[in-house]
Design a protein around this motif. Structure first.
Motif, short mmCIF file in Angstrom:
data_model
loop_
_atom_site.label_atom_id
_atom_site.label_comp_id
_atom_site.label_asym_id
_atom_site.label_seq_id
_atom_site.Cartn_x
_atom_site.Cartn_y
_atom_site.Cartn_z
N GLN A 93 0.83 -1.20 0.00
CA GLN A 93 0.00 0.00 0.00
C GLN A 93 0.86 1.26 0.00
O GLN A 93 0.51 2.27 -0.64
CB GLN A 93 -0.92 -0.01 1.22
CG GLN A 93 -1.94 -1.13 1.19
CD GLN A 93 -2.63 -1.32 2.54
OE1 GLN A 93 -2.32 -0.64 3.51
NE2 GLN A 93 -3.58 -2.25 2.59
N GLU A 100 1.33 7.49 -6.41
CA GLU A 100 0.32 8.53 -6.56
C GLU A 100 0.88 9.91 -6.22
O GLU A 100 0.49 10.91 -6.83
CB GLU A 100 -0.88 8.24 -5.64
CG GLU A 100 -1.66 7.00 -6.03
CD GLU A 100 -2.79 6.73 -5.05
OE1 GLU A 100 -2.90 7.48 -4.06
OE2 GLU A 100 -3.56 5.77 -5.28
N ALA A 345 -13.38 1.88 3.03
CA ALA A 345 -12.76 2.87 2.12
C ALA A 345 -11.43 2.38 1.56
O ALA A 345 -11.18 2.47 0.36
CB ALA A 345 -12.57 4.19 2.88
N GLN A 346 -10.58 1.83 2.44
CA GLN A 346 -9.28 1.35 1.97
C GLN A 346 -9.46 0.15 1.04
O GLN A 346 -8.78 0.03 0.01
CB GLN A 346 -8.41 0.96 3.18
CG GLN A 346 -7.01 0.47 2.82
CD GLN A 346 -6.19 1.53 2.11
OE1 GLN A 346 -6.31 2.71 2.39
NE2 GLN A 346 -5.35 1.09 1.18
N THR A 348 -12.09 -0.56 -0.80
CA THR A 348 -12.67 -0.10 -2.07
C THR A 348 -11.58 0.42 -3.00
O THR A 348 -11.58 0.13 -4.20
CB THR A 348 -13.71 1.01 -1.79
OG1 THR A 348 -14.76 0.47 -0.99
CG2 THR A 348 -14.27 1.55 -3.10
N LYS A 349 -10.66 1.15 -2.43
CA LYS A 349 -9.55 1.69 -3.22
C LYS A 349 -8.68 0.58 -3.78
O LYS A 349 -8.33 0.58 -4.97
CB LYS A 349 -8.73 2.64 -2.35
CG LYS A 349 -7.58 3.31 -3.07
CD LYS A 349 -6.84 4.23 -2.11
CE LYS A 349 -5.63 4.87 -2.79
NZ LYS A 349 -4.89 5.75 -1.86
N GLU A 350 -8.34 -0.39 -2.93
CA GLU A 350 -7.48 -1.50 -3.38
C GLU A 350 -8.19 -2.34 -4.44
O GLU A 350 -7.57 -2.76 -5.43
CB GLU A 350 -7.11 -2.37 -2.19
CG GLU A 350 -6.19 -1.69 -1.18
CD GLU A 350 -5.85 -2.60 -0.02
OE1 GLU A 350 -6.01 -3.83 -0.17
OE2 GLU A 350 -5.45 -2.11 1.04
N ALA A 352 -10.56 -1.41 -6.48
CA ALA A 352 -10.65 -0.63 -7.72
C ALA A 352 -9.35 -0.71 -8.50
O ALA A 352 -9.35 -0.90 -9.73
CB ALA A 352 -11.01 0.81 -7.40
N GLU A 353 -8.21 -0.58 -7.81
CA GLU A 353 -6.92 -0.67 -8.48
C GLU A 353 -6.69 -2.06 -9.06
O GLU A 353 -6.19 -2.22 -10.18
CB GLU A 353 -5.80 -0.34 -7.48
CG GLU A 353 -5.80 1.12 -7.02
CD GLU A 353 -4.75 1.37 -5.94
OE1 GLU A 353 -4.11 0.39 -5.51
OE2 GLU A 353 -4.59 2.53 -5.54
N THR A 382 -15.28 0.00 -9.07
CA THR A 382 -14.80 1.13 -8.26
C THR A 382 -15.70 1.44 -7.07
O THR A 382 -15.39 2.33 -6.28
CB THR A 382 -14.70 2.39 -9.14
OG1 THR A 382 -15.98 2.68 -9.71
CG2 THR A 382 -13.68 2.18 -10.26
#
Length: 601
Positions: A93, A100, A345-346, A348-350, A352-353, A382
């Protein structure tokens, strides 16, 4: 002489309480004396034999491990390995975040054994920028060391401690949920130290089955299917045919690629052992057998596998279920029963990537090392949502729903951050339980008979009244234990006998007070009234003191100690009722109601 309306009210209450106690002990009677021993712990079997007017089967007095035998297990929660994996995931992470922030030139080195991550930048300015960004994003880490353009992040001690505590609590919850689903009614679960759980399963006689059902780690993982070798299994099968006795066939898998198929999972695993590339792993998917309506509900809810299909997956886990927020059973497309997942939230981000970078590839959803499905990533996901389904499950929807509900439960409470293993498993012999029951029951009966004889001989009629109250007291204790779903253990029997002794002690105090009043020249009616009034506060004080001690034992104790305390609490409450209300009612009738001039005491 007429008795007041209060006397009749108390009589009605006592009769109702007595009948209510007998009624609540009906399931206990059927469980211990009607059902066969092997069915004693099966609530479904008890429900079938209970009369329609009886309470539900769950209200029955059950026997503990020390009285009926069973399975004893110690489960270890490997929090250290979990913390190492957490450090590794944080390093991944961190690398993503640095890209980014346009700081991809910062090198990231994971040191999971020390729970540290070392970062090296081109210069001190870049190192400072990276440090500021990472500390703001990952609050569970802190700077342990700075050396010029390098710095080391380390998992905070408080975070590690909190993680270990939560992992043990979560593992305890997972085991409880699995046992509840399994249908074992009496179970004693308690924490041992900081990394272990003790499990006692009274009445169960198969330690291996217990290990299989509750010893899993319940870890959810997302792993990419190998795309570089689509013909791997076909080539392996043709160049190195498996032995016929293994029963392995080459057939169509998910998608167009061929795969290995067999009725026994171990056959495939033994066949591919040593033939897999080092950076790949073979996991299996269970194809659920069709079950008919003639099968019992227990079989429908845990259907067997008709055959297994092999998947060649990457060895690196792309994502775990640590960020799972919820898991619910819903109806998907074409009426399929699916388990809908959502991430925090974390997560969801992972996710999505992951789905963006590998769009078009197949992603295997793996739970406890078994593939549940391997859908193609048609689009980037996403919104942090995914679904688990089994397209090959052709069973009726109610059966699919039962399994999907169990899977959702396991995922919600079982996506454990720490692996769990069974450190010790043994069976407690039933013969030992029978012997303990006989000796404990004999001790209770002999003690009770001696007390009854003493009271009848020494206190005459009032002693017989005390014996009636004593019998009712025992009935109330057993009914109370059944109502609260308590498990009777050998220490519980000890608490039962102790409570009966204290109940007699209360009647001894009352009788001695009445004797003192008679010796002081009071008539029978006055002596009885004053005897009860003056003994009340002494009895109340002693019982309340004992209740406080029992409450502390129940709150801080575990296992048999809690059983002893529960019996003592119920017994003290029953003793107060029988000593103050029941015996006074009967004695008042004998003296006031019949106009007696003397008291047989």
């Amino acid at each position: 002489m007429k008795l007041g309306s209060g006397w009749w009210t108390r009589l009605v209450i006592i009769v109702l309480v007595t009948l209510f106690s007998f009624w609540f002990l009906v399931p206990t009677y059927y469980s211990l004396f009607v059902l066969e021993r092997k069915d004693r712990n099966k609530l479904e079997a008890l429900e079938k034999v209970l009369p329609w007017w009886a309470p539900p089967a769950r209200y029955r007095l059950s026997l503990g491990l020390d009285l009926q035998g069973g399975v004893y297990m110690i489960m270890r929660v490997d929090t250290q390995t979990a913390l190492m994996k957490r450090t590794d995931r944080r390093s991944v992470q961190i690398s993503t975040l640095l890209k980014e922030k346009k700081l991809e030139e910062v090198l990231v080195e994971s040191k999971p054994e020390q729970r540290q991550i070392r970062l090296t930048a081109k210069d001190t300015s870049m190192a400072a920028s990276a440090e500021k960004a990472l500390l703001a994003a990952f609050e569970d880490f802190e700077v342990a060391l700075r050396e010029g353009e390098s710095f080391t992040l380390q998992l905070k001690g408080t975070e590690a401690k909190r993680f270990e505590t939560e992992a043990l609590e979560q593992a305890l919850l997972v085991v409880r949920q699995r046992i509840d689903k399994w249908g074992v009614a009496e179970v004693d679960l308690r924490k041992l130290g900081t990394d272990s759980i003790q499990v006692s399963l009274p009445g169960h006689d198969n330690p291996e089955q217990a290990r299989d059902l509750i010893g899993k780690t319940a870890q959810l993982e997302f792993i990419l299917v190998d795309e570089e070798r689509p013909d791997f299994f076909a080539k392996l099968y043709n160049e190195n045919p498996p032995a016929p006795e293994l029963g392995i066939e080459l057939g169509p898998g998910a998608g167009m690629a061929a795969t290995l198929i067999a009725k026994e999972s171990q056959a495939i695993l033994d066949y591919v052992e040593g033939k897999i590339p080092e950076d790949r792993v073979v996991l299996l998917e269970c194809e659920v057998a069709q079950t008919g309506p003639e099968l019992p509900e227990a079989s429908k809810a845990s259907a067997s596998c008709s055959r297994y299909l092999a998947y060649l997956l990457e060895k690196t886990v792309s994502m775990t279920g640590d960020s799972l927020a919820s898991a619910d059973v819903v109806q998907g497309e074409r009426g399929r029963i699916v388990v809908s997942l959502s991430f925090d939230a974390q997560g969801t981000k992972e996710f999505a990537e992951l789905t963006t970078q590998h769009k078009g590839r197949r992603l295997a959803i793996v739970l406890d090392g078994n593939v549940y499905s391997a859908p193609v990533l048609m689009v980037a996901i996403t919104d942090g949502r995914a679904q688990i389904s089994n397209d090959r499950d052709m069973r009726p929807q109610e059966q699919q729903f039962a399994d999907a509900k169990m899977l959702a439960l396991v995922l919600k409470t079982g996506a454990m951050p720490a692996p769990v293993s069974v450190g010790e498993s043994r069976q407690v012999g039933a013969s030992l339980g029978d012997e303990l029951i006989k000796k404990g029951s004999l001790a209770a009966v002999v003690g009770l008979l001696l007390v009854v004889l003493f009271m009848a001989i020494y206190y005459k009629v009032t002693g017989l009244v005390a014996n009636v109250a004593l019998m009712l007291n025992g009935l109330l204790i057993l009914a109370g234990l059944a109502i609260f779903g308590a498990t009777l253990t050998l220490p519980g029997i000890a608490g039962f006998v102790l409570t009966l002794g204290m109940a007699v002690d209360a009647n001894v105090l009352i009788n001695e007070r009445i004797r003192e009043e008679l010796d002081g020249g009071n008539v029978a009616r006055v002596a009885v009234d004053k005897g009860y009034d003056r003994a009340f506060w002494t009895i109340f004080d002693s019982h309340i003191t004992t209740l406080f001690a029992a409450a502390i034992l129940f709150t801080t104790g575990t296992g048999p100690i809690r059983g002893f305390a529960a019996t003592l609490i119920i017994g003290m409450s029953a003793s107060l009722f029988t000593a103050i209300v029941v015996t006074r009612l009967i004695t008042t009738y004998l003296v006031h109601g019949r106009g007696a001039k003397t008291v047989s005491i």
